[in-house]
Scaffold this motif. Structure first.
Motif, PDB file in Angstrom:
ATOM      1  N   GLY A  10      19.518  36.462  18.912  1.00  0.00           N
ATOM      2  CA  GLY A  10      20.590  36.067  19.810  1.00  0.00           C
ATOM      3  C   GLY A  10      20.119  35.778  21.218  1.00  0.00           C
ATOM      4  N   LEU A  11      18.896  36.170  21.532  1.00  0.00           N
ATOM      5  CA  LEU A  11      18.368  35.983  22.871  1.00  0.00           C
ATOM      6  C   LEU A  11      16.964  35.395  22.785  1.00  0.00           C
ATOM      7  N   VAL A  12      16.754  34.312  23.504  1.00  0.00           N
ATOM      8  CA  VAL A  12      15.448  33.639  23.523  1.00  0.00           C
ATOM      9  C   VAL A  12      15.074  33.393  24.983  1.00  0.00           C
ATOM     10  N   LYS A  13      13.819  33.583  25.302  1.00  0.00           N
ATOM     11  CA  LYS A  13      13.383  33.378  26.683  1.00  0.00           C
ATOM     12  C   LYS A  13      13.090  31.898  26.931  1.00  0.00           C
ATOM     13  N   PRO A  14      13.280  31.452  28.139  1.00  0.00           N
ATOM     14  CA  PRO A  14      12.957  30.068  28.475  1.00  0.00           C
ATOM     15  C   PRO A  14      11.514  29.729  28.119  1.00  0.00           C
ATOM     16  N   SER A  15      11.330  28.517  27.648  1.00  0.00           N
ATOM     17  CA  SER A  15      10.052  27.931  27.209  1.00  0.00           C
ATOM     18  C   SER A  15       9.650  28.369  25.801  1.00  0.00           C
ATOM     19  N   GLN A  16      10.352  29.351  25.243  1.00  0.00           N
ATOM     20  CA  GLN A  16      10.021  29.777  23.888  1.00  0.00           C
ATOM     21  C   GLN A  16      10.726  28.898  22.853  1.00  0.00           C
ATOM     22  N   GLN A  79      17.686  28.076   1.593  1.00  0.00           N
ATOM     23  CA  GLN A  79      17.850  28.223   3.027  1.00  0.00           C
ATOM     24  C   GLN A  79      17.333  26.969   3.739  1.00  0.00           C
ATOM     25  N   PHE A  80      17.931  26.665   4.865  1.00  0.00           N
ATOM     26  CA  PHE A  80      17.364  25.648   5.741  1.00  0.00           C
ATOM     27  C   PHE A  80      17.336  26.185   7.157  1.00  0.00           C
ATOM     28  N   SER A  81      16.427  25.631   7.934  1.00  0.00           N
ATOM     29  CA  SER A  81      16.116  26.237   9.222  1.00  0.00           C
ATOM     30  C   SER A  81      16.099  25.210  10.338  1.00  0.00           C
ATOM     31  N   LEU A  82      16.293  25.728  11.539  1.00  0.00           N
ATOM     32  CA  LEU A  82      16.224  24.942  12.776  1.00  0.00           C
ATOM     33  C   LEU A  82      15.214  25.583  13.685  1.00  0.00           C
ATOM     34  N   GLN A  83      14.337  24.774  14.240  1.00  0.00           N
ATOM     35  CA  GLN A  83      13.445  25.235  15.288  1.00  0.00           C
ATOM     36  C   GLN A  83      13.592  24.303  16.483  1.00  0.00           C
ATOM     37  N   LEU A  84      13.864  24.881  17.631  1.00  0.00           N
ATOM     38  CA  LEU A  84      14.025  24.132  18.874  1.00  0.00           C
ATOM     39  C   LEU A  84      13.047  24.712  19.883  1.00  0.00           C
ATOM     40  N   SER A  85      12.098  23.913  20.290  1.00  0.00           N
ATOM     41  CA  SER A  85      11.033  24.411  21.154  1.00  0.00           C
ATOM     42  C   SER A  85      11.342  24.187  22.631  1.00  0.00           C
ATOM     43  N   SER A  86      10.591  24.846  23.463  1.00  0.00           N
ATOM     44  CA  SER A  86      10.687  24.676  24.924  1.00  0.00           C
ATOM     45  C   SER A  86      12.127  24.798  25.415  1.00  0.00           C
ATOM     46  N   VAL A  87      12.793  25.843  24.993  1.00  0.00           N
ATOM     47  CA  VAL A  87      14.209  25.982  25.326  1.00  0.00           C
ATOM     48  C   VAL A  87      14.413  26.271  26.812  1.00  0.00           C
ATOM     49  N   THR A  88      15.574  25.868  27.289  1.00  0.00           N
ATOM     50  CA  THR A  88      16.014  26.136  28.656  1.00  0.00           C
ATOM     51  C   THR A  88      17.403  26.752  28.566  1.00  0.00           C
ATOM     52  N   PRO A  89      17.937  27.248  29.673  1.00  0.00           N
ATOM     53  CA  PRO A  89      19.301  27.792  29.630  1.00  0.00           C
ATOM     54  C   PRO A  89      20.340  26.788  29.121  1.00  0.00           C
ATOM     55  N   GLU A  90      20.053  25.500  29.247  1.00  0.00           N
ATOM     56  CA  GLU A  90      20.994  24.481  28.747  1.00  0.00           C
ATOM     57  C   GLU A  90      21.089  24.476  27.214  1.00  0.00           C
ATOM     58  N   ASP A  91      20.180  25.153  26.558  1.00  0.00           N
ATOM     59  CA  ASP A  91      20.247  25.281  25.100  1.00  0.00           C
ATOM     60  C   ASP A  91      21.097  26.470  24.660  1.00  0.00           C
ATOM     61  N   GLY A 112      29.255  27.583   8.544  1.00  0.00           N
ATOM     62  CA  GLY A 112      29.006  28.988   8.800  1.00  0.00           C
ATOM     63  C   GLY A 112      29.883  29.459   9.950  1.00  0.00           C
ATOM     64  N   ARG A 113      29.855  30.737  10.214  1.00  0.00           N
ATOM     65  CA  ARG A 113      30.703  31.295  11.278  1.00  0.00           C
ATOM     66  C   ARG A 113      30.129  31.033  12.662  1.00  0.00           C
ATOM     67  N   GLY A 114      28.864  30.693  12.703  1.00  0.00           N
ATOM     68  CA  GLY A 114      28.227  30.447  13.981  1.00  0.00           C
ATOM     69  C   GLY A 114      27.503  31.676  14.500  1.00  0.00           C
ATOM     70  N   THR A 115      26.449  31.423  15.273  1.00  0.00           N
ATOM     71  CA  THR A 115      25.709  32.516  15.889  1.00  0.00           C
ATOM     72  C   THR A 115      25.431  32.166  17.346  1.00  0.00           C
ATOM     73  N   GLN A 116      25.683  33.100  18.220  1.00  0.00           N
ATOM     74  CA  GLN A 116      25.462  32.882  19.650  1.00  0.00           C
ATOM     75  C   GLN A 116      23.971  33.003  19.952  1.00  0.00           C
ATOM     76  N   VAL A 117      23.443  32.007  20.641  1.00  0.00           N
ATOM     77  CA  VAL A 117      22.067  32.066  21.127  1.00  0.00           C
ATOM     78  C   VAL A 117      22.099  31.880  22.634  1.00  0.00           C
ATOM     79  N   THR A 118      21.545  32.818  23.334  1.00  0.00           N
ATOM     80  CA  THR A 118      21.468  32.769  24.792  1.00  0.00           C
ATOM     81  C   THR A 118      20.019  32.613  25.207  1.00  0.00           C
ATOM     82  N   VAL A 119      19.769  31.656  26.084  1.00  0.00           N
ATOM     83  CA  VAL A 119      18.424  31.454  26.618  1.00  0.00           C
ATOM     84  C   VAL A 119      18.399  32.042  28.030  1.00  0.00           C
ATOM     85  N   SER A 120      17.658  33.090  28.179  1.00  0.00           N
ATOM     86  CA  SER A 120      17.611  33.795  29.461  1.00  0.00           C
ATOM     87  C   SER A 120      16.363  34.650  29.517  1.00  0.00           C
ATOM     88  N   SER A 121      15.849  34.793  30.730  1.00  0.00           N
ATOM     89  CA  SER A 121      14.697  35.672  30.906  1.00  0.00           C
ATOM     90  C   SER A 121      15.142  37.111  31.172  1.00  0.00           C
TER      91      SER A 121
END
Length: 121
Positions: A10-16, A79-91, A112-121
């Motif tokens: 649910g939480l990813v750091k910027p640039s990850q 299963q299928f997957s999504l990978q989004l690189s170099s994330v910013t808070p706009e993601d 699906g019901r959806g999952t919250q992903v927050t990009v923040s340090s």
């Protein structure tokens, strides 16, 4: 009844890299003429279709995200997957997976019901 369930951090750091998986039950990723989509909704904004992987395995990602996005599948585990690189808070968004069909591939009938992903340090 087809069911989809998103999973991932649910939480990813910027640039990850953001990595999400959608587990499908009640239907197969390889059934003809279905497309398996990723969609997101940033806070206060509308839905944005990201892309999909088809029953054939072919993939499509919208141009604005194409350089940072990969969509893949694991047919053995349905299963299928999504990978989004170099994330910013706009993601930051609620991320959904869904099944599509039709000539436009965008007639989305199961979500699906959806999952919250927050990009923040």
């Amino acid at each position: 009844q087809v069911q989809l369930q998103e999973s991932g951090p649910g939480l990813v750091k910027p640039s990850q890299t953001l990595s999400l998986t959608c587990t499908v039950s009640g239907g197969s990723l390889t059934t003809n003429f279905y497309y398996w989509s990723w969609i997101r909704q940033p806070p206060g904004k509308g839905l944005e279709w990201i892309g999909d992987i088809a029953y054939s395995g072919s993939r499509y990602v919208i141009p604005s995200l194409r350089s940072r996005t990969s969509i893949s599948r694991d047919t053995a585990n349905n299963q299928f997957s999504l990978q989004l690189s170099s994330v910013t808070p706009e993601d930051t968004a609620v991320y959904y997976c869904a099944r599509g069909y039709g000539t436009s591939r965008l007639e989305l009938d199961y979500w699906g019901r959806g999952t919250q992903v927050t990009v923040s340090s």
